[in-house]
Scaffold this motif. Structure first.
Motif, short mmCIF file in Angstrom:
data_model
loop_
_atom_site.label_atom_id
_atom_site.label_comp_id
_atom_site.label_asym_id
_atom_site.label_seq_id
_atom_site.Cartn_x
_atom_site.Cartn_y
_atom_site.Cartn_z
N GLY A 117 0.79 -1.23 0.00
CA GLY A 117 0.00 0.00 0.00
C GLY A 117 0.82 1.27 0.00
N LEU A 118 2.10 1.17 -0.37
CA LEU A 118 2.98 2.34 -0.36
C LEU A 118 2.84 3.17 -1.64
N VAL A 119 2.50 2.53 -2.74
CA VAL A 119 2.29 3.20 -4.03
C VAL A 119 1.20 2.44 -4.78
N GLN A 120 0.68 3.06 -5.85
CA GLN A 120 -0.33 2.37 -6.65
C GLN A 120 0.31 1.59 -7.80
N GLU A 121 1.45 2.05 -8.29
CA GLU A 121 2.18 1.38 -9.37
C GLU A 121 3.62 1.22 -8.93
N TRP A 122 4.22 0.07 -9.24
CA TRP A 122 5.58 -0.23 -8.80
C TRP A 122 6.57 0.85 -9.20
N ASN A 123 6.41 1.43 -10.40
CA ASN A 123 7.39 2.41 -10.89
C ASN A 123 7.27 3.76 -10.21
N GLN A 124 6.34 3.92 -9.29
CA GLN A 124 6.24 5.13 -8.48
C GLN A 124 7.10 5.04 -7.22
N TYR A 125 7.58 3.86 -6.92
CA TYR A 125 8.32 3.65 -5.67
C TYR A 125 9.77 4.08 -5.86
N PRO A 126 10.25 5.07 -5.09
CA PRO A 126 11.59 5.63 -5.33
C PRO A 126 12.75 4.74 -4.91
N TRP A 127 12.50 3.71 -4.10
CA TRP A 127 13.61 2.87 -3.61
C TRP A 127 13.57 1.49 -4.25
N LEU A 128 13.30 1.46 -5.55
CA LEU A 128 13.25 0.24 -6.34
C LEU A 128 14.14 0.44 -7.56
N TRP A 129 14.98 -0.54 -7.83
CA TRP A 129 15.89 -0.49 -8.98
C TRP A 129 15.81 -1.81 -9.72
N THR A 130 15.72 -1.76 -11.04
CA THR A 130 15.79 -2.97 -11.85
C THR A 130 16.84 -2.78 -12.92
N LYS A 131 17.48 -3.88 -13.28
CA LYS A 131 18.48 -3.87 -14.33
C LYS A 131 17.81 -3.50 -15.65
N ALA A 132 18.51 -2.79 -16.50
CA ALA A 132 17.95 -2.27 -17.74
C ALA A 132 17.29 -3.35 -18.60
N PHE A 133 17.89 -4.54 -18.69
CA PHE A 133 17.32 -5.55 -19.56
C PHE A 133 16.07 -6.20 -18.96
N VAL A 134 15.83 -6.01 -17.68
CA VAL A 134 14.62 -6.55 -17.06
C VAL A 134 13.48 -5.61 -17.40
N ASN A 135 12.46 -6.11 -18.06
CA ASN A 135 11.32 -5.30 -18.43
C ASN A 135 10.11 -5.73 -17.60
N PRO A 136 9.92 -5.11 -16.44
CA PRO A 136 8.80 -5.52 -15.59
C PRO A 136 7.44 -5.36 -16.25
N PHE A 137 7.31 -4.44 -17.23
CA PHE A 137 6.03 -4.28 -17.90
C PHE A 137 5.67 -5.52 -18.73
N ALA A 138 6.68 -6.27 -19.13
CA ALA A 138 6.44 -7.49 -19.92
C ALA A 138 6.02 -8.66 -19.04
N LEU A 139 6.18 -8.52 -17.75
CA LEU A 139 5.84 -9.60 -16.84
C LEU A 139 4.32 -9.69 -16.70
N VAL A 140 3.82 -10.89 -16.67
CA VAL A 140 2.39 -11.11 -16.55
C VAL A 140 1.93 -10.73 -15.14
N ARG A 141 0.86 -10.02 -15.06
CA ARG A 141 0.31 -9.65 -13.74
C ARG A 141 -0.73 -10.62 -13.32
#
Length: 141
Positions: A117-141
């Motif tokens: 409940g800290l954010v509504q979308e993962w990419n709004q969270y300021p303390w989250l980092w993903t490697k460039a080749f990882v495309n979280p949008f391509a992951l099935v929800r």
């Protein structure tokens, strides 16, 4: 890898960026970091240890975690003007053995701030980092 604050105390927002920076510090030299998420009272990492060519062996999980937790604890205590333990002594580790497992775990970790409940979308969270080749949008929800 997951590690928790001592007695599950809440990290002030002003030091969460410090923890994330410490997680990123040895990325590419001691480990290949895929994702890092600094939650209020714990941190999640997915990484693959790299080879220490001088020692002719893979960097150990203990050595990697000691570096991250030690550096971040020192910086947190200095920033907050406090002393004492920041992190629990142990960390929880789990070995992933397939790309399917890796994709599912990455999806789970990046959604952690949303589930909390800290954010509504993962990419709004300021303390989250993903490697460039990882495309979280391509992951099935």
């Amino acid at each position: 890898m997951t590690f928790c604050t001592d007695h599950r105390w809440i990290l002030p927002e002003c030091v969460r960026s410090t923890v994330l920076a410490c997680c990123l510090h040895d990325n590419g030299s001691k480990y290949d970091l895929r994702v890092a998420v600094v939650m209020p009272d714990h941190t999640h990492l997915i990484f693959a240890p790299l080879v220490d060519y001088e020692a002719r062996e893979v960097y150990s999980l203990a050595k990697i975690m000691d570096a991250i937790k030690g550096a971040s604890a020192h910086k947190i205590n200095r920033a907050l003007g406090r002393k004492g333990r920041v992190w629990q002594a142990e960390s929880l580790d789990h070995v992933l053995r397939s790309s399917e497992g890796l994709d599912a775990k990455i999806q789970y970790l990046i959604e952690n701030p949303v589930r909390a409940g800290l954010v509504q979308e993962w990419n709004q969270y300021p303390w989250l980092w993903t490697k460039a080749f990882v495309n979280p949008f391509a992951l099935v929800r």
